[in-house]
Design an enzyme around this catalytic site. Structure first.
Site, PDB file in Angstrom:
ATOM      1  N   CYS A  84       0.849  -1.403  -0.021  1.00 48.16           N
ATOM      2  CA  CYS A  84       0.022  -0.059   0.008  1.00 48.16           C
ATOM      3  C   CYS A  84       0.718   1.319  -0.155  1.00 48.16           C
ATOM      4  CB  CYS A  84      -0.927   0.124   1.151  1.00 48.16           C
ATOM      5  SG  CYS A  84      -1.868  -1.355   1.277  1.00 48.16           S
ATOM      6  N   ILE A 210     -12.378  -1.475  -0.829  1.00 52.72           N
ATOM      7  CA  ILE A 210     -11.714  -1.652  -2.208  1.00 52.72           C
ATOM      8  C   ILE A 210     -12.237  -0.740  -3.126  1.00 52.72           C
ATOM      9  CG2 ILE A 210     -11.650  -3.647  -3.800  1.00 52.72           C
ATOM     10  CD1 ILE A 210     -10.632  -4.716  -1.147  1.00 52.72           C
ATOM     11  N   LYS A 328     -10.297   5.847   4.547  1.00 60.70           N
ATOM     12  CA  LYS A 328     -11.590   5.346   4.973  1.00 60.70           C
ATOM     13  C   LYS A 328     -12.849   5.810   4.019  1.00 60.70           C
ATOM     14  CE  LYS A 328     -14.970   3.282   6.701  1.00 60.70           C
ATOM     15  NZ  LYS A 328     -15.588   3.541   5.569  1.00 60.70           N
ATOM     16  N   HIS A 332      -9.298   3.587  -1.152  1.00 61.36           N
ATOM     17  CA  HIS A 332      -7.803   2.905  -1.073  1.00 61.36           C
ATOM     18  C   HIS A 332      -7.536   2.274  -2.100  1.00 61.36           C
ATOM     19  CE1 HIS A 332      -4.151   1.938   0.802  1.00 61.36           C
ATOM     20  NE2 HIS A 332      -4.558   0.832   1.369  1.00 61.36           N
TER      21      HIS A 332
HETATM   22  N1  COA Z   1     -16.675   1.318   4.289  1.00 57.94           N
HETATM   23  C1  COA Z   1     -18.141   1.623   4.278  1.00 57.94           C
HETATM   24  N2  COA Z   1     -18.908   0.934   3.408  1.00 57.94           N
HETATM   25  C2  COA Z   1     -18.346  -0.303   2.855  1.00 57.94           C
HETATM   26  C3  COA Z   1     -17.027  -0.482   2.914  1.00 57.94           C
HETATM   27  C4  COA Z   1     -16.356   0.191   3.689  1.00 57.94           C
HETATM   28  N3  COA Z   1     -14.837  -0.075   3.789  1.00 57.94           N
HETATM   29  N4  COA Z   1     -16.728  -1.532   2.167  1.00 57.94           N
HETATM   30  C5  COA Z   1     -18.003  -2.090   1.587  1.00 57.94           C
HETATM   31  N5  COA Z   1     -18.861  -1.049   1.645  1.00 57.94           N
HETATM   32  C6  COA Z   1     -20.314  -1.276   1.342  1.00 57.94           C
HETATM   33  C7  COA Z   1     -20.521  -1.376  -0.046  1.00 57.94           C
HETATM   34  O1  COA Z   1     -20.440   0.196  -0.677  1.00 57.94           O
HETATM   35  C8  COA Z   1     -21.611  -2.012  -0.162  1.00 57.94           C
HETATM   36  O2  COA Z   1     -22.634  -1.106   0.270  1.00 57.94           O
HETATM   37  P1  COA Z   1     -24.111  -1.227  -0.953  1.00 57.94           P
HETATM   38  O3  COA Z   1     -24.680  -2.586  -0.328  1.00 57.94           O
HETATM   39  O4  COA Z   1     -25.041  -0.172  -0.287  1.00 57.94           O
HETATM   40  O5  COA Z   1     -23.818  -1.220  -2.349  1.00 57.94           O
HETATM   41  C9  COA Z   1     -21.650  -3.012   0.858  1.00 57.94           C
HETATM   42  O6  COA Z   1     -20.758  -2.245   1.966  1.00 57.94           O
HETATM   43  C10 COA Z   1     -21.192  -4.398   0.640  1.00 57.94           C
HETATM   44  O7  COA Z   1     -20.052  -4.159  -0.190  1.00 57.94           O
HETATM   45  P2  COA Z   1     -19.046  -5.370  -0.514  1.00 57.94           P
HETATM   46  O8  COA Z   1     -18.169  -4.944  -1.596  1.00 57.94           O
HETATM   47  O9  COA Z   1     -19.826  -6.513  -0.728  1.00 57.94           O
HETATM   48  O10 COA Z   1     -18.212  -5.491   0.968  1.00 57.94           O
HETATM   49  P3  COA Z   1     -17.366  -6.616   1.266  1.00 57.94           P
HETATM   50  O11 COA Z   1     -17.983  -7.252   2.608  1.00 57.94           O
HETATM   51  O12 COA Z   1     -17.134  -7.600   0.387  1.00 57.94           O
HETATM   52  O13 COA Z   1     -16.144  -6.015   1.878  1.00 57.94           O
HETATM   53  C11 COA Z   1     -14.464  -5.260   3.411  1.00 57.94           C
HETATM   54  C12 COA Z   1     -15.777  -5.459   2.915  1.00 57.94           C
HETATM   55  C13 COA Z   1     -14.511  -4.190   4.563  1.00 57.94           C
HETATM   56  C14 COA Z   1     -14.087  -6.869   3.945  1.00 57.94           C
HETATM   57  C15 COA Z   1     -13.590  -4.838   2.134  1.00 57.94           C
HETATM   58  O14 COA Z   1     -13.823  -3.682   1.927  1.00 57.94           O
HETATM   59  C16 COA Z   1     -11.849  -4.911   2.766  1.00 57.94           C
HETATM   60  O15 COA Z   1     -11.454  -5.936   2.834  1.00 57.94           O
HETATM   61  N6  COA Z   1     -11.392  -3.856   2.997  1.00 57.94           N
HETATM   62  C17 COA Z   1     -10.163  -3.660   3.486  1.00 57.94           C
HETATM   63  C18 COA Z   1      -9.137  -3.593   2.080  1.00 57.94           C
HETATM   64  C19 COA Z   1      -7.894  -3.850   2.808  1.00 57.94           C
HETATM   65  O16 COA Z   1      -7.399  -4.754   3.449  1.00 57.94           O
HETATM   66  N7  COA Z   1      -6.912  -2.990   2.304  1.00 57.94           N
HETATM   67  C20 COA Z   1      -5.406  -2.950   2.428  1.00 57.94           C
HETATM   68  C21 COA Z   1      -5.181  -2.269   3.771  1.00 57.94           C
HETATM   69  S1  COA Z   1      -3.660  -2.719   4.540  1.00 57.94           S
END
Ligand code: COA
Length: 386
Positions: A84, A210, A328, A332
């Site tokens: 990252c 994501i 957030k 990202h």
């Molecule tokens: N914050 C707020 N809303 C979020 C979100 C977040 N971080 N991630 C997803 N959403 C929302 C989406 O917009 C979607 O909304 P909708 O139903 O109104 O359209 C809903 O949540 C579901 O989205 P989806 O893509 O299916 O989420 P997910 O459950 O597959 O993934 C996480 C959510 C948090 C697991 C994923 O975003 C993640 O792994 N984030 C961390 C990424 C990371 O590790 N980056 C590197 C850092 S070192």
């Protein structure tokens, strides 16, 4: 080393871009930065691009060549990868390239296209930035690693679940005015506490999303930058490393790489941490913003949660943090994040941020790779170093 300034910035909106390839986003951000710098593409002499995993996410490697070709710049072009922190590694190396006198004008790009693969695949690709044998192979995701840090911080220092939530609340509040942000809705502490659990104690609203996106900036040596409309000067840059696996660290609740990078950057810039008017930090998960505030020295070790709760990171607080929404709310796209952070500091110092502070002089960005194995810190100022 010569003085170097950022003279132009550009980015795509961050979010889900079903209709754009990684090439499209690189072209959009790159040309926007060239236009903003009021130069011609032919003025650019070298190209640096940060990207973590375009092979896994978009089936495209050899990104330096792709960017140079797509932007019509037949110049030395190199890709940088540091999870990252890839975008800031590209930025730092471009800075050294121009400061050393090798080239007078460089373009820095950060890009990542993450949403063309399914969610679990995106998370598996991210996990490859941890220790494959000791972490990823047993199912430890980045949310899992940062959850371990959060749990330890809560246990050792009494950091509360509410304090973690306040980090996300502040980032979302700042993201509302940012037209390039992925999420522009305010949230409450209660919203965070009621969102679904991702890796206990971290919930959905503690996590960065994501994201697809690209960001770019043009930098120039002092002799050229002095003629630019609104140069912002790069005053210092530092980089640190730590063990790739979390379990090998001396501590789960601090990042030695951040401390090393910040020390080097501050020493080069010849300023103190308290001279900074705002910072961009790597809030990939809410706990990381609290750890960053402690490691950078804004508060004592273990007091980061209280520091946040007391309103210090608010836009009107002691040290405004992530004034455009951070990772957030802003999103990202991992390889683009460090470049986007630099852009938002530059905009504050030029006076055209969406959440403009009054007359800032100095800003800093901290970009972290993995669970803290790589950290890059850059410091920017309105006036050049004497
Ligand atoms: N914050 C707020 N809303 C979020 C979100 C977040 N971080 N991630 C997803 N959403 C929302 C989406 O917009 C979607 O909304 P909708 O139903 O109104 O359209 C809903 O949540 C579901 O989205 P989806 O893509 O299916 O989420 P997910 O459950 O597959 O993934 C996480 C959510 C948090 C697991 C994923 O975003 C993640 O792994 N984030 C961390 C990424 C990371 O590790 N980056 C590197 C850092 S070192």
């Amino acid at each position: 080393m010569r003085n170097v300034a950022v003279v132009g910035v550009g980015q795509t909106k961050f979010g889900e871009h079903w209709d754009k390839s990684i090439r499209d986003m690189i072209i959009e951000a790159g040309l926007a930065a060239v236009r903003d710098a009021k130069i011609e593409r032919g003025d650019v002499q070298s190209l640096f691009i940060g990207c973590m995993s375009s092979g896994r996410y978009a089936g495209q490697e050899h990104l330096g060549a792709l960017a140079a070709d797509s932007l019509g710049m037949r110049v030395p072009a190199t890709r940088f990868e540091g999870a990252c922190a890839s975008g800031s590694l590209a930025f730092r190396n471009a800075y050294v390239d121009v400061a050393s006198g090798r080239h007078d004008c460089a373009i820095v790009i950060g890009a990542e296209k993450m949403t063309d693969v399914k969610g679990p695949e995106a998370i598996t690709s991210l996990a490859a930035a941890g220790d494959q044998e000791w972490e990823a192979a047993i199912g430890l995701t980045f949310a899992g690693l940062y959850a371990l840090m959060a749990r330890k911080h809560m246990n050792d220092f009494g950091t509360t679940r509410e304090q973690l939530a306040m980090v996300s609340v502040n980032n979302h509040k700042n993201g509302v005015a940012n037209k390039n942000a992925q999420f522009r809705m305010p949230i409450s502490v209660d919203d965070v506490l009621k969102s679904s659990i991702v890796a206990d104690p971290l919930r959905l609203l503690d996590c960065s999303p994501i994201t697809d996106g690209a960001a770019a900036l043009v930098i120039m040596s002092e002799n050229l930058a002095k003629k630019a409309a609104n140069p912002v000067w790069i005053l210092g840059s530092g980089q640190g490393s730590d063990t790739i696996a979390l379990h090998d660290r001396a501590s789960f609740t601090e990042m030695a790489a951040t401390r090393t990078a910040a020390k080097e950057a501050l020493s080069e810039a010849k300023i103190n941490i308290n001279d900074l008017n705002m910072i961009e930090v790597h809030d990939c998960f809410s706990i990381n913003e609290i750890i960053a505030l402690e490691d950078l020295g804004f508060c004592e070790k273990g007091k980061g949660g209280r520091f946040v709760e007391d309103g210090n990171i608010d836009i009107n607080g002691k040290i405004p943090v992530n004034t455009t929404g951070g990772l957030k709310a802003g999103g990202h796209p991992v390889g683009a994040t460090g470049v986007r952070q630099a852009i938002d500091i530059v905009r504050q110092l030029r006076g055209d941020s969406c959440n403009q502070l009054k007359n800032p002089l100095y800003g800093m960005n901290l970009n972290v790779g993995g669970s803290g194995a790589t950290a890059v810190v850059n410091i920017f100022g309105r006036e050049m170093k004497q």
